[in-house]
Design a protein around this motif. Structure first.
Motif, PDB file in Angstrom:
ATOM      1  N   PRO A 136      59.205 -16.170  40.659  1.00 27.71           N
ATOM      2  CA  PRO A 136      58.822 -15.173  41.666  1.00 27.71           C
ATOM      3  C   PRO A 136      58.882 -15.777  43.073  1.00 27.71           C
ATOM      4  CG  PRO A 136      57.100 -15.433  39.971  1.00 27.71           C
ATOM      5  CD  PRO A 136      58.094 -16.521  39.759  1.00 27.71           C
ATOM      6  N   ASP A 137      59.206 -14.944  44.054  1.00 26.57           N
ATOM      7  CA  ASP A 137      59.246 -15.408  45.450  1.00 26.57           C
ATOM      8  C   ASP A 137      57.912 -16.025  45.831  1.00 26.57           C
ATOM      9  OD1 ASP A 137      61.819 -14.763  45.983  1.00 26.57           O
ATOM     10  OD2 ASP A 137      61.361 -12.738  46.742  1.00 26.57           O
ATOM     11  N   GLY A 138      57.979 -17.126  46.534  1.00 27.51           N
ATOM     12  CA  GLY A 138      56.753 -17.735  47.052  1.00 27.51           C
ATOM     13  C   GLY A 138      56.002 -18.575  46.029  1.00 27.51           C
ATOM     14  N   ALA A 139      56.467 -18.594  44.773  1.00 22.71           N
ATOM     15  CA  ALA A 139      55.749 -19.358  43.743  1.00 22.71           C
ATOM     16  C   ALA A 139      55.954 -20.856  43.973  1.00 22.71           C
ATOM     17  CB  ALA A 139      56.249 -18.977  42.360  1.00 22.71           C
ATOM     18  N   ASP A 140      54.943 -21.618  43.626  1.00 26.16           N
ATOM     19  CA  ASP A 140      55.000 -23.062  43.780  1.00 26.16           C
ATOM     20  C   ASP A 140      55.742 -23.671  42.585  1.00 26.16           C
ATOM     21  OD1 ASP A 140      54.307 -25.831  43.477  1.00 26.16           O
ATOM     22  OD2 ASP A 140      52.766 -25.494  45.008  1.00 26.16           O
ATOM     23  N   GLU A 141      56.890 -24.298  42.846  1.00 23.35           N
ATOM     24  CA  GLU A 141      57.726 -24.782  41.739  1.00 23.35           C
ATOM     25  C   GLU A 141      57.047 -25.873  40.925  1.00 23.35           C
ATOM     26  OE1 GLU A 141      61.764 -25.658  42.545  1.00 23.35           O
ATOM     27  OE2 GLU A 141      62.193 -23.602  43.159  1.00 23.35           O
ATOM     28  N   GLU A 142      56.266 -26.728  41.596  1.00 21.96           N
ATOM     29  CA  GLU A 142      55.599 -27.800  40.836  1.00 21.96           C
ATOM     30  C   GLU A 142      54.575 -27.206  39.877  1.00 21.96           C
ATOM     31  OE1 GLU A 142      54.059 -30.902  43.274  1.00 21.96           O
ATOM     32  OE2 GLU A 142      56.062 -31.753  43.571  1.00 21.96           O
ATOM     33  N   ALA A 143      53.852 -26.198  40.343  1.00 17.67           N
ATOM     34  CA  ALA A 143      52.866 -25.557  39.467  1.00 17.67           C
ATOM     35  C   ALA A 143      53.584 -24.912  38.280  1.00 17.67           C
ATOM     36  CB  ALA A 143      52.073 -24.511  40.243  1.00 17.67           C
ATOM     37  N   LEU A 144      54.769 -24.345  38.551  1.00 16.33           N
ATOM     38  CA  LEU A 144      55.503 -23.657  37.487  1.00 16.33           C
ATOM     39  C   LEU A 144      55.976 -24.600  36.386  1.00 16.33           C
ATOM     40  CD1 LEU A 144      57.644 -21.051  39.391  1.00 16.33           C
ATOM     41  CD2 LEU A 144      55.810 -20.625  37.779  1.00 16.33           C
ATOM     42  N   VAL A 145      56.224 -25.878  36.743  1.00 17.57           N
ATOM     43  CA  VAL A 145      56.655 -26.838  35.718  1.00 17.57           C
ATOM     44  C   VAL A 145      55.593 -26.925  34.602  1.00 17.57           C
ATOM     45  CG1 VAL A 145      57.275 -29.260  35.276  1.00 17.57           C
ATOM     46  CG2 VAL A 145      58.097 -28.121  37.342  1.00 17.57           C
ATOM     47  N   MET A 146      54.344 -26.661  34.968  1.00 17.65           N
ATOM     48  CA  MET A 146      53.252 -26.703  33.981  1.00 17.65           C
ATOM     49  C   MET A 146      53.320 -25.502  33.025  1.00 17.65           C
ATOM     50  SD  MET A 146      51.918 -29.476  35.061  1.00 17.65           S
ATOM     51  CE  MET A 146      53.355 -30.047  35.936  1.00 17.65           C
ATOM     52  N   LEU A 147      54.163 -24.519  33.361  1.00 20.07           N
ATOM     53  CA  LEU A 147      54.299 -23.328  32.517  1.00 20.07           C
ATOM     54  C   LEU A 147      55.426 -23.436  31.490  1.00 20.07           C
ATOM     55  CD1 LEU A 147      52.214 -21.819  34.175  1.00 20.07           C
ATOM     56  CD2 LEU A 147      53.749 -19.870  34.213  1.00 20.07           C
ATOM     57  N   SER A 148      56.248 -24.474  31.601  1.00 22.51           N
ATOM     58  CA  SER A 148      57.322 -24.636  30.610  1.00 22.51           C
ATOM     59  C   SER A 148      56.756 -24.893  29.225  1.00 22.51           C
ATOM     60  CB  SER A 148      58.226 -25.822  30.976  1.00 22.51           C
ATOM     61  OG  SER A 148      59.000 -25.532  32.101  1.00 22.51           O
ATOM     62  N   ASP A 149      55.642 -25.649  29.184  1.00 20.35           N
ATOM     63  CA  ASP A 149      55.131 -26.092  27.893  1.00 20.35           C
ATOM     64  C   ASP A 149      53.604 -26.160  27.871  1.00 20.35           C
ATOM     65  OD1 ASP A 149      54.299 -27.589  25.691  1.00 20.35           O
ATOM     66  OD2 ASP A 149      55.732 -29.191  25.953  1.00 20.35           O
ATOM     67  N   ILE A 150      53.010 -26.961  28.773  1.00 21.47           N
ATOM     68  CA  ILE A 150      51.611 -27.332  28.502  1.00 21.47           C
ATOM     69  C   ILE A 150      50.627 -26.166  28.592  1.00 21.47           C
ATOM     70  CG2 ILE A 150      51.972 -29.773  29.097  1.00 21.47           C
ATOM     71  CD1 ILE A 150      50.328 -29.268  31.579  1.00 21.47           C
ATOM     72  N   HIS A 306      46.296 -16.858  41.394  1.00 22.97           N
ATOM     73  CA  HIS A 306      45.533 -18.096  41.664  1.00 22.97           C
ATOM     74  C   HIS A 306      44.237 -18.177  40.857  1.00 22.97           C
ATOM     75  CE1 HIS A 306      48.376 -18.917  44.828  1.00 22.97           C
ATOM     76  NE2 HIS A 306      48.168 -17.704  45.321  1.00 22.97           N
ATOM     77  N   LYS A 307      44.233 -17.624  39.650  1.00 25.26           N
ATOM     78  CA  LYS A 307      43.046 -17.720  38.791  1.00 25.26           C
ATOM     79  C   LYS A 307      42.844 -19.159  38.308  1.00 25.26           C
ATOM     80  CE  LYS A 307      41.677 -13.317  37.997  1.00 25.26           C
ATOM     81  NZ  LYS A 307      41.180 -12.861  39.302  1.00 25.26           N
ATOM     82  N   ILE A 308      43.938 -19.869  38.103  1.00 24.07           N
ATOM     83  CA  ILE A 308      43.837 -21.297  37.794  1.00 24.07           C
ATOM     84  C   ILE A 308      44.878 -22.014  38.636  1.00 24.07           C
ATOM     85  CG2 ILE A 308      42.956 -21.077  35.427  1.00 24.07           C
ATOM     86  CD1 ILE A 308      45.763 -21.556  34.393  1.00 24.07           C
ATOM     87  N   ASP A 309      44.654 -23.307  38.858  1.00 18.87           N
ATOM     88  CA  ASP A 309      45.589 -24.074  39.672  1.00 18.87           C
ATOM     89  C   ASP A 309      46.166 -25.232  38.854  1.00 18.87           C
ATOM     90  OD1 ASP A 309      47.077 -25.354  41.493  1.00 18.87           O
ATOM     91  OD2 ASP A 309      45.410 -26.004  42.765  1.00 18.87           O
ATOM     92  N   PRO A 310      47.292 -24.985  38.160  1.00 18.87           N
ATOM     93  CA  PRO A 310      47.838 -26.032  37.298  1.00 18.87           C
ATOM     94  C   PRO A 310      48.351 -27.254  38.059  1.00 18.87           C
ATOM     95  CG  PRO A 310      49.237 -24.077  37.253  1.00 18.87           C
ATOM     96  CD  PRO A 310      48.084 -23.761  38.138  1.00 18.87           C
ATOM     97  N   LYS A 311      48.492 -27.129  39.377  1.00 17.14           N
ATOM     98  CA  LYS A 311      48.939 -28.287  40.164  1.00 17.14           C
ATOM     99  C   LYS A 311      47.935 -29.428  40.111  1.00 17.14           C
ATOM    100  CE  LYS A 311      51.409 -28.611  44.081  1.00 17.14           C
ATOM    101  NZ  LYS A 311      51.978 -28.279  45.381  1.00 17.14           N
ATOM    102  N   LEU A 312      46.686 -29.089  39.784  1.00 17.75           N
ATOM    103  CA  LEU A 312      45.659 -30.132  39.653  1.00 17.75           C
ATOM    104  C   LEU A 312      46.043 -31.165  38.591  1.00 17.75           C
ATOM    105  CD1 LEU A 312      42.506 -27.822  39.677  1.00 17.75           C
ATOM    106  CD2 LEU A 312      43.260 -29.342  41.516  1.00 17.75           C
ATOM    107  N   LEU A 313      46.925 -30.767  37.686  1.00 19.32           N
ATOM    108  CA  LEU A 313      47.340 -31.680  36.609  1.00 19.32           C
ATOM    109  C   LEU A 313      48.370 -32.712  37.065  1.00 19.32           C
ATOM    110  CD1 LEU A 313      47.650 -28.921  33.901  1.00 19.32           C
ATOM    111  CD2 LEU A 313      46.217 -30.946  33.657  1.00 19.32           C
ATOM    112  N   ILE A 314      48.950 -32.496  38.245  1.00 19.04           N
ATOM    113  CA  ILE A 314      50.028 -33.395  38.699  1.00 19.04           C
ATOM    114  C   ILE A 314      49.427 -34.589  39.441  1.00 19.04           C
ATOM    115  CG2 ILE A 314      52.101 -33.584  40.138  1.00 19.04           C
ATOM    116  CD1 ILE A 314      52.363 -30.467  39.696  1.00 19.04           C
ATOM    117  N   THR A 315      49.746 -35.783  38.960  1.00 12.66           N
ATOM    118  CA  THR A 315      49.171 -36.993  39.576  1.00 12.66           C
ATOM    119  C   THR A 315      50.223 -37.883  40.225  1.00 12.66           C
ATOM    120  OG1 THR A 315      49.350 -38.089  37.442  1.00 12.66           O
ATOM    121  CG2 THR A 315      47.202 -37.121  37.999  1.00 12.66           C
ATOM    122  N   HIS A 316      51.464 -37.809  39.771  1.00 10.69           N
ATOM    123  CA  HIS A 316      52.490 -38.730  40.272  1.00 10.69           C
ATOM    124  C   HIS A 316      53.809 -37.982  40.454  1.00 10.69           C
ATOM    125  CE1 HIS A 316      49.595 -41.473  38.393  1.00 10.69           C
ATOM    126  NE2 HIS A 316      50.115 -42.463  39.101  1.00 10.69           N
TER     127      HIS A 316
END
Ligand code: NAD
Ligand code: ZN
Ligand code: ZN
Length: 345
Positions: A136-150, A306-316
């Motif tokens: 979707p337009d404006g979506a954060d790509e790094e956050a979306l990587v968390m939607l592929s699997d985890i 923005h009910k949850i923020d999966p970007k919190l899982l990204i550390t490196h």
């Protein structure tokens, strides 16, 4: 192109490989922009996953841009930004029609397993129309990587299969990215307690920040007593196994209350003892599941709101050329405090 290749138990390398091309009219070639490493990739490197043979490009998560489409692909065009699902689905076979995409007769978990995966500059995606999602337009790509699997895995295999309910008591064994994804998505249902169990105090600290009501470090061998104390001697209504070793599944068997569900998520490489001599009269349910990714559209909506923020899982973050360092970091999470590592292609 550069690609990360599994070369047999304990062996891996970043190699130069030919760019993939369309082999079926339903394929798309995706230029990877961001990918990541899964605990399952570590299982493959240990030799736990026999379907994944030496020579395979690993990786089943990521986002990218469509480079090329087969003649039968009508819903995507070159230049479209897409989320790659870890599960490939034809949408037509009997399992797909049941919503069990993980067992698609010509798909399922094949990426980075029985066909080359996403830890590369380009990947071929079979059944592209039903295995990719438009970003979707404006979506954060790094956050979306968390939607592929985890996130779908934690939610479908852990929370849905575990029947997490309002006011229920949940224990999640394993506070890695999958356990934490289960922790985040369990809260959609307002359970009364979520007890996180791990050996790593840093990950348990993260779990507290993510909403765990209690944490237990099982390193001292007293996790069962600790959980029983926290639950007034009853045990838990849902025990989610998110590690994939016999000790943690057996821990789940020991902490369940009568009527509970043990929801296994972990990929197991060795047999596990089922203690029916103790469990036969406990009215429990044991579930196993390979993630279907049927919840991806719902999770895309949750992210948008923005009910949850999966970007919190990204550390490196690493470049693809440094993916060996990324594996080193992800593989030694206790020292490096890594959760999810983003790899930019
Ligand atoms: N079923 C599916 O569809 C599916 C999909 C993706 C991943 N998985 C599996 O889910 C599991 C978790 O994945 P992850 O990426 O979070 O892995 P991970 O290796 O990052 O995390 C595992 C966690 O378990 C902890 N742990 C290890 N031994 C323990 C013990 N004895 N007691 C308590 N905690 C212990 C570790 O400290 C770590 O925090 C893996 O087995 C992975 O293969 C399954
Ligand atoms: Zn995975
Ligand atoms: Zn199918």
């Amino acid at each position: 192109m550069k690609a990360f290749v599994y070369l047999g138990p304990g062996k891996k390398a970043l190699e130069e490989r030919p760019k993939p091309d369309i082999t079926a009219p339903t394929d798309a070639i995706v230029k990877i922009t961001k990918t990541t490493i899964c605990g399952t990739d570590l299982h493959i490197l240990k030799g736990d996953v026999p379907t994944c043979q030496p020579g395979r490009i690993l990786g089943h998560e990521g986002v990218g841009v469509i480079e090329k489409i087969g003649a039968a692909v009508t819903t995507f065009k070159p230049g479209d930004r897409v989320l790659i699902s870890c599960i490939t689905a034809c949408g037509k076979c009997a399992y797909c029609r049941k919503g069990m995409y993980s067992h698609c007769t010509t798909g399922g978990w094949i990426l980075g397993n029985s066909i080359d995966g996403c830890q590369a500059e380009y990947v071929r995606i079979p059944h592209a129309e039903t295995s990719l999602y438009p970003i979707p337009d404006g979506a954060d790509e790094e956050a979306l990587v968390m939607l592929s699997d985890i996130l779908p895995t934690g939610f479908e295999c852990g929370v849905l299969n575990g029947k997490v309910a309002p006011g229920s008591v949940v224990a999640i064994v394993g506070s890695g990215p999958i356990g934490l994804a289960a922790l985040l998505t369990a809260q959609f249902y307002s359970p009364a307690e979520i007890i996180m169990i791990d050996l790593d105090d840093n990950r348990l600290e993260v779990a507290k920040r993510f909403g765990a009501t209690a944490t237990v470090n099982s390193g001292d061998g007293n996790a069962v007593e600790a959980v029983m104390k926290l639950t007034g001697g009853r045990g838990v209504d849902t025990a989610i196994e998110a590690v994939g070793i016999p000790a943690t599944f057996e821990l789940c068997e020991q902490i369940v209350a009568p009527g509970a569900t043990i929801a296994n998520i972990g990929v197991h490489g060795t047999k596990v003892a089922l203690h029916l001599e103790r469990l036969w009269d406990r009215n429990i349910t044991i579930t196993t599941r390979l993630v279907d990714t049927v919840s991806t559209p719902m999770l895309l909506n949750i992210l948008r709101s923005h009910k949850i923020d999966p970007k919190l899982l990204i550390t490196h973050r690493f470049k693809l050329s440094h993916i060996l360092d990324a594996y080193e970091t992800f593989g030694h999470a206790a020292d490096t405090r890594a959760l999810k590592v983003i790899i930019e292609a």
